[in-house]
Design an enzyme around this catalytic site. Sequence first.
Site, PDB file in Angstrom:
ATOM      1  N   GLU A   1       9.865   2.279  11.041  1.00 38.41           N
ATOM      2  CA  GLU A   1      10.826   3.342  10.744  1.00 38.41           C
ATOM      3  C   GLU A   1      10.067   4.647  10.883  1.00 38.41           C
ATOM      4  OE1 GLU A   1      14.080   4.499  10.754  1.00 38.41           O
ATOM      5  OE2 GLU A   1      14.077   2.392  10.143  1.00 38.41           O
TER       6      GLU A   1
ATOM      7  N   GLU B   1       9.224  16.721  15.848  1.00 45.62           N
ATOM      8  CA  GLU B   1       9.452  16.611  14.408  1.00 45.62           C
ATOM      9  C   GLU B   1       8.451  17.479  13.650  1.00 45.62           C
ATOM     10  OE1 GLU B   1       8.627  12.860  12.262  1.00 45.62           O
ATOM     11  OE2 GLU B   1      10.597  13.131  11.345  1.00 45.62           O
TER      12      GLU B   1
ATOM     13  N   CYS C   1      12.931  11.742   6.974  1.00 49.40           N
ATOM     14  CA  CYS C   1      13.104  11.443   8.399  1.00 49.40           C
ATOM     15  C   CYS C   1      14.532  11.697   8.813  1.00 49.40           C
ATOM     16  CB  CYS C   1      12.652  10.056   8.797  1.00 49.40           C
ATOM     17  SG  CYS C   1      12.530   8.909   7.508  1.00 49.40           S
TER      18      CYS C   1
ATOM     19  N   LYS D   1       0.854  -1.192   0.000  1.00 50.13           N
ATOM     20  CA  LYS D   1       0.000   0.000   0.000  1.00 50.13           C
ATOM     21  C   LYS D   1       0.885   1.235   0.000  1.00 50.13           C
ATOM     22  CE  LYS D   1      -1.780   2.971   2.907  1.00 50.13           C
ATOM     23  NZ  LYS D   1      -1.875   4.180   2.077  1.00 50.13           N
TER      24      LYS D   1
HETATM   25  C1  UN1 Z   1      13.621   8.851   4.752  1.00 50.76           C
HETATM   26  O1  UN1 Z   1      13.697  10.058   4.907  1.00 50.76           O
HETATM   27  O2  UN1 Z   1      12.631   8.217   5.147  1.00 50.76           O
HETATM   28  O3  UN1 Z   1      19.416   8.987   3.932  1.00 50.76           O
HETATM   29  C2  UN1 Z   1      14.630   8.064   4.027  1.00 50.76           C
HETATM   30  C3  UN1 Z   1      18.584   9.566   3.240  1.00 50.76           C
HETATM   31  C4  UN1 Z   1      17.880   8.821   2.146  1.00 50.76           C
HETATM   32  C5  UN1 Z   1      16.739   8.060   2.705  1.00 50.76           C
HETATM   33  C6  UN1 Z   1      15.815   8.856   3.576  1.00 50.76           C
HETATM   34  N1  UN1 Z   1      18.806   7.921   1.504  1.00 50.76           N
HETATM   35  O4  UN1 Z   1      18.321  10.745   3.418  1.00 50.76           O
END
Ligand code: UN1
Length: 499
Positions: free
Chosen positions: A249, A384, A283, A174
Amino acid sequence: MKQFRNFVAGEWVAPAGGEYFENRNPADMSDVVGQFPLSGAADVERAVESAWRGFELWRRTPAPARGDVMRRIGDLMVKRKEEIADQMTREMGKPLTETRGDVQEGIDTAYYAAGEGRRLFGHTVPSEMRNKWAMSYRRPIGVCGIITPFNFPMAIPTWKMFPALLCGNACIFKPAEDVPVTGHMLVEIMLEAGLPPEVIQLVHGVGESVGAAIVNHPRIPVISFTGSTETGRIVGEICGRMHKRLSLEMGGKNAMLVFDDADPELAIEGVLWGAFGTTGQRCTATSRLIVQDGIHDELVSRLIDRARALKLGDGRKKGTDVGPLINQNALEKVERYIDIGQGEGADLMCGGQRPTAPGTEKGFFFEPTIFARVRAGMRLEQEEIFGPVLSVIRFQTVDEAFAINNDVRYGLSSSVYTRDVNVAMRAIVELDNGITYINAPTIGAEAHLPFGGVKQTGNGHREGGWEVYEFYSETKVGYLDFSGALQRAQIDNYLGTPD
Ligand code: UN1
């Protein structure tokens, strides 16, 4: 307008309820990308039935042959890279340079998985007894529920699905409702590469219905989720009750620590990319800049000039540095934090509002924003935001900087700019993050290393690299006794027993 379908039970099908949602371009809301199925529990139900049939076939396919499919997927992604990047920018907003990188991360993941098909190592270990062998190998688990976010529409689904598939599982996918086109193209490619149809199921829709149906389904034993810490907690509670294997995550509040001896230009380049790349919607984004007293004023004033010069706009147009936020909710959340920061007494140095430049009026744009005089413990410094907002905090000593970095509930990535090797090594050891970069920003993890964070960023698993294959497989141990006699583990004194 193009109407897209789910891929369920080996065919492209309309959703059982017959409802659709619109996918629009966040840089220009008058641009409708397509209509996508607003699916529900009935669609998930059909997908689960079919995925178990797919699993029975796929688990018997030798891992090197599964790896060959992954390699062909990678080859097709290489071929369609430009087209995918273009459509991804259209539905998600980040500039083409970034969407090309997103596809590349998927390609890297495919080729890594292809190689893993010829490894997928188990162990052979000595037995306590003579003429007895002991070994372990990796078995697939079953049907995996894959729930992915909008910010890496290709990379994150591939991080999850390619290892899952290589291990011999089937997937129900999804994609985030903001980026369904990229998910559609990925499934098209998987099928064209020769993945047996029932091994992959694509069910479009929103988290509250499709996501919830996947997480709550008793016949989906594995769930992988990337998204907010708040949603992740709910997913975790359900999976805990149902004894599911879960990889989470989630959020980050990543910091860049700049010491007096750092190269200021290098640090400025790094923080601009880390904080405002992907409009701060990673993230791994840099949302805190922790700067030592001696370099603070010069660095901050140069940084503000550079942030003001970033060009906002349509990511498909040449010269755009920063695209829009993903949707209205994201924009409103960023605006709330501008108020919160000002209310807490931080100094708004630049940005803090929607732009007025022509070409930005039809999208969810927000100016790159920097707050200075932020103090550790403020909400602005702790929570965040997932947008282009950077908080600058001043420090004096190494210990103080490390403590500020560590004193948040998240722990994804951190970054340290210094020329002092002792400080650099201490940072790698002492910072509470899954990833620490030295003289590089907080973003930019490579696909062949384990990716993930500590504390409330994750639940102990990693994506990428070799570790993710452990998550998507079960260890099975085999003992083979060829002595022809009963040998009793722990009971017989094997050291002293004569033949
Ligand atoms: C994310 O923001 O969920 O290291 C992943 C990084 C990318 C992946 C980010 N290769 O910023």
